[in-house]
Design an enzyme around this catalytic site. Sequence first.
Site, mmCIF file in Angstrom:
data_model
loop_
_atom_site.group_PDB
_atom_site.id
_atom_site.type_symbol
_atom_site.label_atom_id
_atom_site.label_comp_id
_atom_site.label_asym_id
_atom_site.label_seq_id
_atom_site.Cartn_x
_atom_site.Cartn_y
_atom_site.Cartn_z
ATOM 1 N N SER A 223 0.826 -1.199 0.000
ATOM 2 C CA SER A 223 0.000 0.000 0.000
ATOM 3 C C SER A 223 0.866 1.257 0.000
ATOM 4 O O SER A 223 1.656 1.471 -0.905
ATOM 5 C CB SER A 223 -0.960 -0.030 1.187
ATOM 6 O OG SER A 223 -1.895 1.017 1.119
ATOM 7 N N ASP B 79 -2.533 6.154 -4.068
ATOM 8 C CA ASP B 79 -1.362 5.473 -3.510
ATOM 9 C C ASP B 79 -0.908 4.365 -4.465
ATOM 10 O O ASP B 79 -1.560 4.117 -5.487
ATOM 11 C CB ASP B 79 -1.648 4.966 -2.096
ATOM 12 C CG ASP B 79 -2.658 3.832 -2.051
ATOM 13 O OD1 ASP B 79 -3.403 3.658 -3.030
ATOM 14 O OD2 ASP B 79 -2.732 3.129 -1.029
ATOM 15 N N ASP C 269 -1.036 1.141 -4.769
ATOM 16 C CA ASP C 269 -1.953 0.098 -5.232
ATOM 17 C C ASP C 269 -3.334 0.651 -5.556
ATOM 18 O O ASP C 269 -4.273 -0.103 -5.808
ATOM 19 C CB ASP C 269 -2.038 -1.054 -4.229
ATOM 20 C CG ASP C 269 -2.632 -0.663 -2.893
ATOM 21 O OD1 ASP C 269 -2.387 0.476 -2.440
ATOM 22 O OD2 ASP C 269 -3.335 -1.484 -2.281
ATOM 23 N N ASP D 130 -5.865 2.084 -4.027
ATOM 24 C CA ASP D 130 -7.104 1.904 -3.269
ATOM 25 C C ASP D 130 -7.416 3.125 -2.398
ATOM 26 O O ASP D 130 -8.538 3.282 -1.930
ATOM 27 C CB ASP D 130 -7.088 0.620 -2.434
ATOM 28 C CG ASP D 130 -5.999 0.585 -1.375
ATOM 29 O OD1 ASP D 130 -5.129 1.490 -1.359
ATOM 30 O OD2 ASP D 130 -6.004 -0.358 -0.559
#
Length: 577
Positions: free
Chosen positions: A144, A303, A305, A307
């Site tokens: 993340s 960010d 990834d 999400d």
Amino acid sequence: MGYREVYQEWLDNAYFDEATKEELKSIAGNEKEIEERFYTELEFGTAGLRGVIGAGTNRMNIYTVRKATQGLANYILGIGNQEKGVAIAYDSRRMSPEFATEAALCLNANGIKAYVFESLRPTPELSYAVRKLGATAGINITASHNPPEYNGYKVYWEDGAQITPPHDSGIMGEVKKVTDYNTVKTMDLEEAKAKGLYQVIGSEIDDTYIEELKKLVWNQEAIDAMQKEIKIVYTPLHGTGNIPVRRVLKELGFEHVYVVKEQELPDGEFPTVSYPNPEAEEAFALGLKLAKEINADLILATDPDADRLGVYVKDGQTGEYHTLTGNMSGCLIGDYVISQRKEKEGLPADGALVKSIVTTNMADAIAKHYGIELVEVLTGFKYIGQKILQFETEGKGTYLFGLEESYGCLPGTYARDKDAVVASMVLCEAAAYYKAKGKTLWDAMIDMYEKYGYYKDDVKSITLKGKEGLEKIQKILESLRQEAPKEIGVYPVVSVRDYKADTIRYLEDGTTKPIGLPSSNVLYYDLTDDAWVCVRPSGTEPKVKFYYGVKGSSLTDAQEKSEALGKAVLALVEEMM
């Protein structure tokens, strides 16, 4: 064995490759480093694995990834679900493609098909792919928004959400049973492909994912009217959002989307930021510079990834750019989505807005205004995903929107994890809708404050790394659990929720009642005047987090109250350190 013996075992065992052994030899004289790497196994928790990349049992490397995957494979085989396969995605971090391949080949060696994305993809698309492919599980290689030295391994179940009971404990149990790395299975990549066990996926999933997002548009006519007027600055922060965010905005018709060139391409070193967190002010430095040059309406940052979504919006009166916290952007998107559904379709009688327990009380006010149910779940978007599944399974409850304070939301049910791609899309649609009415997104935010109240929420984090740090975090929680404060700052404590004990205790009369949520190491203090404080250890980082919220009579009043409560929270912690 002690950590020293385990260290020597890794040096002596032919199972571990020479690169790993050379790395371990380089720390031969650093006893503390050896202890940190080998005093424990990298814990496979309810969020999967997350840790610093490197050689050792307490590090992210191909061996710890294989070990976790062997445990997952054993669980899948144990329940007889191996025929459905596992979807695998990864982000732009160091070693992400390698870890994804190792996970796939371990599954393949256990006779389980792996659907592996051809290149990096966002977390929400992995969540979508699990359900689209009818897979039994999913694996996403990502850490993340953590610093560059980290990577991680998230496990999803067939509903598309990250694992929850009973599967989380079942998988964790199987991972713990794998004690000998030599017993972990793997196989050759070409052999796995030849046997049809390793299947590459790509554009066919991308296309249907984007179509699902576009179904959630309420006001295409507003986009059509304002597509030449709206100026959007976007940065993927060297991560996975670049292609899908730009694609969906282009397909909807937005003509002026400016990407921060310095942060456009995937790069696991994240050279332009100390860590790629859209919650951090530094993540927007380059985006703000570009926005001011072109007079942009809003700035978006996802960010690595994709999400989580960070946002800055322009104040039309002053020209200043205001940051929107995750609570603010989530409520802005949620209020827009729910209001448009009400206007165009009407709201279902069993409609529900779902939020985590540390999310702003403004969400409660929004739910009350629209006459829909407010559902609270534990921190972690998987519990929002679990609630969607419950609604579908029981036939009671219609999911309208879900959000959490950590910059994540989901307006649809195509996926079961927070999605910054769709959040970017909806926020840009809302910007067009409000601009057509002569308003900015900041104007819309002020309108919400006037309607629902001036809520201000924040979080303080204390990072305590290493073995000693984890012990201090537990000490803080236990100290608070044993003796609850009677007041925090100027606010008397009305009740204490102990999610580990499943109790709410009211301080005035000492009565208690159950909370009714799964056990979690979290303490929550309801204070007077709609204020609150919540304490929980992070599930993904070596931190203890103190969330808090207030309600003021104006932006200034709310800000002053929030700052005072934040200082009181830190003072409380310092007494226990």
